[in-house]
Write a protein that holds these residues in place. Sequence first.
Motif: not given
Length: 418
Positions: A142-154
């Motif tokens: 199984l593969v998991r992807e987690i996106y965080t720190t979603l801002t216009p700059a980073s």
Amino acid sequence: MSRRRTLDACVWTGAALLLQSPTLPADDGQHAFDAAIGEWHTHIERLLKPLTGSTQWVEYEGTHTIHKIWDGRANVGELRVEGPAGRIEAMSPRLYNPQSHQWSVSYANPRDGVLSRPFYGEFKNGRGEFYGQDTLDGKSILVREIYTTLTPASRHLEVAYSQDGGRTWETNWKMTDTRLDSGAAAAADASALLGRAVADPSRPAEDRAKDVQRKPQELLTFAEVKPGAVVVDLMPGTGYFTRLFSTIVGPAGKVYALQPAEMDKAAPKGLLSLRSFAGTSDYQNVRVLLQPVGALSLPTRVDLIWTSMNYHDLHDPFMGSPDMKQFNRAVLDALRPGGLFVVLDHAAADGTGFAKTDDLHRVDPAAVKAEVVAAGFEFVGESSSLRNSKDDHALPAFDPTVRGTTDRFIYKFRKPLR
């Protein structure tokens, strides 16, 4: 049951999660990737030989360009990075499904031109989670992807594998994007984040009292501190800047408060202060390091090394008179390519070199610049935020008549990309 529903059921049963969200409004989530559109500088850390017990990581630098399609309901990412372990090129189409209100993400590389099986997921409260299946060495995982720190700059992405149906996960890919085409929105976002860091109610009253003289928002803007970054506060004192760094880099970043052992012997209160808050609920991403000045060692490459009003001490007898070329070379080696070294210190009179570091606690800015550049750094520029033309450089930096208002220089150096 269709092929799509069979795959989804297998993936989400293994991960103990559900795919469908039928109660969401029809437009929910379809613009979740809008803030990602554009050009980014990318720093990647990749674990070699995942799920084998390996602890060897390699790093890459490059660009990540994301193109909008269908008014934001689809996009394509192009990744081009390279490092000591080689070069990676990849393409990633992302498609929004208006029925499930979720996104699918697939990958391809130019070596075989084959599109991978998609991962499925969605964004909630500034966090994206995607799950899918793949094979590794002939075994299904199984593969998991987690996106965080979603801002216009980073933005920050971590990928993990599981070989036991989602009970345990091993992270093997960490990617931090920093926008190259940053505009007014990104600048406003960064300014707001710095403002929140300064206003953090967890900061001690004595730190807040220093803000007028230290101008932390101007200084940390100059230092290019961003969410998700790994920062070293070198010779951090009692942690004035350490706390600010912690809030800015956030949960996806790290802060190493690195105190030389020689300085700890001379000023032990600093280390006691650092240890009183490092790792607490308010500053979970802070770790204290105590090391000899001649043997600095960090657990990973970092984005920024910052030192405030202590560089001059490195030339004083109580620090053991370290080999400064070796010291600055160690700082250079600890940074990722393109990483920054920022030096803030009390200015001595022009032409005095390092002659006034012990008695006046000051240093000639030109001597610092020459010494750091000699180690292989590129000089980027300076900030005049704390310069004071009324200071004649004759009094010790701690003299009550000038303390807190000395003429202070701030130099920024960069590690070359190659």
